[in-house]
Design a protein around this motif. Structure first.
Motif, PDB file in Angstrom:
ATOM      1  N   LEU A  15       0.865  -1.145   0.347  1.00 50.60           N
ATOM      2  CA  LEU A  15       0.160   0.584  -0.207  1.00 50.60           C
ATOM      3  C   LEU A  15       0.981   1.294  -0.240  1.00 50.60           C
ATOM      4  CD1 LEU A  15      -2.391   1.676   0.389  1.00 50.60           C
ATOM      5  CD2 LEU A  15      -2.391   1.224   3.533  1.00 50.60           C
ATOM      6  N   LEU A  16       2.062   1.592   0.804  1.00 47.63           N
ATOM      7  CA  LEU A  16       2.293   2.546   0.798  1.00 47.63           C
ATOM      8  C   LEU A  16       3.244   2.497  -0.635  1.00 47.63           C
ATOM      9  CD1 LEU A  16       4.035   2.225   4.930  1.00 47.63           C
ATOM     10  CD2 LEU A  16       2.197   4.009   3.837  1.00 47.63           C
ATOM     11  N   ILE A  17       4.287   1.663  -0.937  1.00 47.49           N
ATOM     12  CA  ILE A  17       4.853   1.631  -2.208  1.00 47.49           C
ATOM     13  C   ILE A  17       4.132   1.917  -3.411  1.00 47.49           C
ATOM     14  CG2 ILE A  17       6.650   0.404  -3.782  1.00 47.49           C
ATOM     15  CD1 ILE A  17       7.060  -1.203  -1.017  1.00 47.49           C
ATOM     16  N   TRP A  18       3.074   1.746  -3.069  1.00 51.96           N
ATOM     17  CA  TRP A  18       1.883   1.635  -4.577  1.00 51.96           C
ATOM     18  C   TRP A  18       1.895   3.366  -4.743  1.00 51.96           C
ATOM     19  CZ3 TRP A  18       1.624  -0.937  -9.308  1.00 51.96           C
ATOM     20  CH2 TRP A  18       0.225  -0.387  -9.625  1.00 51.96           C
ATOM     21  N   THR A  19       1.339   3.575  -2.736  1.00 50.63           N
ATOM     22  CA  THR A  19       0.207   4.948  -3.034  1.00 50.63           C
ATOM     23  C   THR A  19       1.394   5.839  -3.030  1.00 50.63           C
ATOM     24  OG1 THR A  19      -1.299   4.008  -1.429  1.00 50.63           O
ATOM     25  CG2 THR A  19      -1.210   6.715  -1.972  1.00 50.63           C
ATOM     26  N   ALA A  20       3.052   5.875  -2.965  1.00 54.52           N
ATOM     27  CA  ALA A  20       4.148   6.447  -2.968  1.00 54.52           C
ATOM     28  C   ALA A  20       4.401   6.395  -4.478  1.00 54.52           C
ATOM     29  CB  ALA A  20       5.269   6.124  -2.263  1.00 54.52           C
ATOM     30  N   ALA A  21       4.830   5.683  -5.374  1.00 50.32           N
ATOM     31  CA  ALA A  21       4.667   5.411  -7.275  1.00 50.32           C
ATOM     32  C   ALA A  21       3.311   6.441  -7.422  1.00 50.32           C
ATOM     33  CB  ALA A  21       4.555   4.633  -7.130  1.00 50.32           C
ATOM     34  N   ALA A  22       2.269   6.693  -6.775  1.00 47.49           N
ATOM     35  CA  ALA A  22       0.911   7.061  -7.873  1.00 47.49           C
ATOM     36  C   ALA A  22       1.391   8.452  -7.455  1.00 47.49           C
ATOM     37  CB  ALA A  22       0.147   6.525  -7.287  1.00 47.49           C
ATOM     38  N   PHE A  23       1.636   8.615  -6.235  1.00 44.38           N
ATOM     39  CA  PHE A  23       2.034  10.458  -6.383  1.00 44.38           C
ATOM     40  C   PHE A  23       3.872  10.516  -6.846  1.00 44.38           C
ATOM     41  CE2 PHE A  23       0.037  10.332  -1.768  1.00 44.38           C
ATOM     42  CZ  PHE A  23      -1.019  10.670  -2.569  1.00 44.38           C
ATOM     43  N   ILE A  24       4.170  10.363  -7.136  1.00 44.77           N
ATOM     44  CA  ILE A  24       5.844  10.261  -8.199  1.00 44.77           C
ATOM     45  C   ILE A  24       5.426  10.890  -9.381  1.00 44.77           C
ATOM     46  CG2 ILE A  24       8.183   9.727  -8.127  1.00 44.77           C
ATOM     47  CD1 ILE A  24       7.692   8.454  -4.921  1.00 44.77           C
ATOM     48  N   PHE A  25       5.286   9.483  -9.621  1.00 47.12           N
ATOM     49  CA  PHE A  25       5.051   9.556 -10.820  1.00 47.12           C
ATOM     50  C   PHE A  25       4.088   9.904 -11.852  1.00 47.12           C
ATOM     51  CE2 PHE A  25       5.705   4.526 -10.945  1.00 47.12           C
ATOM     52  CZ  PHE A  25       6.936   4.613 -10.916  1.00 47.12           C
ATOM     53  N   SER A  26       2.980  10.468 -10.795  1.00 50.37           N
ATOM     54  CA  SER A  26       1.933  11.969 -11.558  1.00 50.37           C
ATOM     55  C   SER A  26       2.802  12.992 -11.221  1.00 50.37           C
ATOM     56  CB  SER A  26       0.701  11.766 -10.941  1.00 50.37           C
ATOM     57  OG  SER A  26       0.113  10.085 -10.559  1.00 50.37           O
ATOM     58  N   TYR A  27       3.536  13.331 -10.309  1.00 48.22           N
ATOM     59  CA  TYR A  27       4.113  14.122 -10.046  1.00 48.22           C
ATOM     60  C   TYR A  27       5.194  14.621 -11.210  1.00 48.22           C
ATOM     61  CZ  TYR A  27       7.421  17.932  -8.088  1.00 48.22           C
ATOM     62  OH  TYR A  27       7.758  19.136  -8.003  1.00 48.22           O
ATOM     63  N   ILE A  28       6.253  13.668 -11.779  1.00 50.00           N
ATOM     64  CA  ILE A  28       7.055  13.820 -12.874  1.00 50.00           C
ATOM     65  C   ILE A  28       6.711  13.791 -13.848  1.00 50.00           C
ATOM     66  CG2 ILE A  28       9.055  13.333 -13.570  1.00 50.00           C
ATOM     67  CD1 ILE A  28       9.513  11.391 -10.971  1.00 50.00           C
ATOM     68  N   ILE A  43      -2.300  18.053  -4.489  1.00 42.57           N
ATOM     69  CA  ILE A  43      -1.979  16.491  -5.251  1.00 42.57           C
ATOM     70  C   ILE A  43      -2.436  15.758  -5.742  1.00 42.57           C
ATOM     71  CG2 ILE A  43      -1.843  14.361  -4.067  1.00 42.57           C
ATOM     72  CD1 ILE A  43      -1.092  14.863  -1.308  1.00 42.57           C
ATOM     73  N   SER A  44      -3.850  16.119  -5.974  1.00 41.25           N
ATOM     74  CA  SER A  44      -5.107  16.208  -7.122  1.00 41.25           C
ATOM     75  C   SER A  44      -4.571  16.939  -8.322  1.00 41.25           C
ATOM     76  CB  SER A  44      -6.388  16.606  -6.163  1.00 41.25           C
ATOM     77  OG  SER A  44      -6.353  17.594  -5.994  1.00 41.25           O
ATOM     78  N   ASP A  45      -3.523  18.074  -8.524  1.00 42.24           N
ATOM     79  CA  ASP A  45      -3.684  18.701  -9.572  1.00 42.24           C
ATOM     80  C   ASP A  45      -2.462  17.862 -10.560  1.00 42.24           C
ATOM     81  OD1 ASP A  45      -4.449  20.984  -8.823  1.00 42.24           O
ATOM     82  OD2 ASP A  45      -3.656  22.374  -8.420  1.00 42.24           O
ATOM     83  N   THR A  46      -1.588  17.136  -9.871  1.00 38.40           N
ATOM     84  CA  THR A  46      -0.664  16.695 -10.419  1.00 38.40           C
ATOM     85  C   THR A  46      -1.314  15.430 -11.209  1.00 38.40           C
ATOM     86  OG1 THR A  46      -0.127  15.117  -8.860  1.00 38.40           O
ATOM     87  CG2 THR A  46       0.993  16.907  -8.814  1.00 38.40           C
ATOM     88  N   PRO A  51      -2.041  13.334 -19.799  1.00 39.24           N
ATOM     89  CA  PRO A  51      -1.795  12.480 -19.087  1.00 39.24           C
ATOM     90  C   PRO A  51      -1.612  11.422 -17.592  1.00 39.24           C
ATOM     91  CG  PRO A  51       0.593  12.495 -19.867  1.00 39.24           C
ATOM     92  CD  PRO A  51      -0.600  13.331 -20.452  1.00 39.24           C
ATOM     93  N   GLU A  52      -1.167  12.593 -16.916  1.00 39.64           N
ATOM     94  CA  GLU A  52      -0.680  11.547 -15.730  1.00 39.64           C
ATOM     95  C   GLU A  52      -2.043  11.774 -15.112  1.00 39.64           C
ATOM     96  OE1 GLU A  52      -0.282  16.606 -16.129  1.00 39.64           O
ATOM     97  OE2 GLU A  52       0.040  14.819 -17.596  1.00 39.64           O
ATOM     98  N   LYS A  53      -3.294  11.985 -15.431  1.00 47.86           N
ATOM     99  CA  LYS A  53      -4.931  11.835 -14.718  1.00 47.86           C
ATOM    100  C   LYS A  53      -5.246  10.200 -15.308  1.00 47.86           C
ATOM    101  CE  LYS A  53      -8.245  13.047 -18.199  1.00 47.86           C
ATOM    102  NZ  LYS A  53      -9.651  14.187 -18.027  1.00 47.86           N
ATOM    103  N   CYS A  54      -4.817   9.810 -15.884  1.00 46.82           N
ATOM    104  CA  CYS A  54      -4.402   8.077 -16.478  1.00 46.82           C
ATOM    105  C   CYS A  54      -4.112   7.805 -15.401  1.00 46.82           C
ATOM    106  CB  CYS A  54      -4.480   8.573 -18.054  1.00 46.82           C
ATOM    107  SG  CYS A  54      -5.355   9.356 -18.701  1.00 46.82           S
ATOM    108  N   LEU A  55      -3.009   7.581 -15.049  1.00 45.10           N
ATOM    109  CA  LEU A  55      -2.359   7.257 -14.240  1.00 45.10           C
ATOM    110  C   LEU A  55      -2.662   7.252 -13.076  1.00 45.10           C
ATOM    111  CD1 LEU A  55       0.795   5.880 -14.084  1.00 45.10           C
ATOM    112  CD2 LEU A  55       1.751   8.044 -13.426  1.00 45.10           C
ATOM    113  N   PHE A  56      -2.914   8.655 -12.990  1.00 47.63           N
ATOM    114  CA  PHE A  56      -3.159   9.500 -11.207  1.00 47.63           C
ATOM    115  C   PHE A  56      -4.340   7.691 -10.773  1.00 47.63           C
ATOM    116  CE2 PHE A  56      -4.970  12.027  -7.790  1.00 47.63           C
ATOM    117  CZ  PHE A  56      -3.578  11.900  -7.234  1.00 47.63           C
TER     118      PHE A  56
END
Length: 266
Positions: A15-28, A43-46, A51-56
């Motif tokens: 849970l922690l790794i996946w959620t952190a990855a979601a934030f990081i990848f969307s941010y980048i 956070i939601s702006d990222t 295409p980042e909203k699809c990943l997010f």
């Protein structure tokens, strides 16, 4: 055996790794495409623009499922450790409901962007952060009632500090966002993804965004405390057969099949 192979400790870890990855990848992605400012976006702006909203959205939906599974396992663990404590049982059930509502809110936030469905997005954020904060509070009370018989006092104190951290961040975020989204700063602020220091409400925006990120970090820290607890639990699934075939016949006694669910017993 590695630490994440013990019991169900891989569940909060994932849970922690996946959620952190979601934030990081969307941010980048959002920063690379210049969709948001690099310094303290919401956070939601990222996850607002393709295409980042699809990943997010996709990654946070999976995170919501992992979170719900983690909350359910925690519920079963507390129930098994305190089968006759009525107060703990009631609090545990309340925590389960609050936690699942928070997971629902996380999925809503991920799939309804604020620039398109602002009211729905805000409702999702209230569920995520509001119910999530109450869930942490309930679990901290449970930790207090279970120490020192079930676990050490340090677990309670760590969770209490994280709840205080979460509460302070929530208060700051709620106060500043209420002021920011008042009519005095204009009606287009909901659609605003880029901020300049000279913009009206810039300071409130930065404080609100910082509080949102720090509140999220308190959630990360709280679920991090579950890893050690989850090393000492496993679940089983049992299939009860009512007959030897799937035809409409009278039930007959058969041997039931019992297998481990996700983990081996410790």
């Amino acid at each position: 055996m590695w630490w994440f192979q013990q019991g169900l400790s891989f569940l909060p870890s994932a849970l922690l790794i996946w959620t952190a990855a979601a934030f990081i990848f969307s941010y980048i992605t959002a920063i690379t495409l210049h969709h948001v400012d690099p310094v303290l976006p919401y956070i939601s702006d990222t996850g607002t623009v393709a295409p980042e909203k699809c990943l997010f959205g996709a990654m946070l939906n999976i995170a919501a499922v992992l979170c719900a599974a983690t909350i359910y396992v925690r519920y079963k663990q507390v129930h098994a450790l305190n089968p006759e404590e009525n107060c703990i049982i009631r609090l545990n059930k309340a925590g389960l409901v609050l936690g699942l509502l928070s997971c629902l809110g996380l999925s809503v936030v991920a799939n309804f962007q604020k620039t398109t469905f602002f009211a729905v997005h805000v409702c999702g954020a209230i569920l995520t952060f509001g119910m999530g904060s109450l869930y942490m509070f309930v679990q901290t009370i449970l930790s207090y009632q279970m120490q020192p018989k079930i676990h050490g006092k340090q677990v309670f104190w760590i969770r209490l500090l994280l709840v205080i951290w979460c509460g302070v961040s929530a208060l700051i975020m709620l106060t500043c966002s209420s002021l920011l989204y008042s009519s005095s700063f204009g009606t287009d602020i909901v659609q605003k993804l880029h901020w300049n220091p000279e913009d009206k409400g810039y300071a409130l925006h930065m404080i609100t965004a910082a509080a949102e990120w720090t509140m999220s970090f308190s959630f990360f820290g709280f679920f991090l405390t579950y890893i050690r607890d989850f090393q000492k639990i496993s679940l089983r699934v049992e299939a009860n057969l009512h007959g030897l075939t799937l035809y409409d016949t009278a039930p007959c006694p058969v041997n039931n099949e019992r297998t481990r669910l996700l983990s081996r017993d410790i």
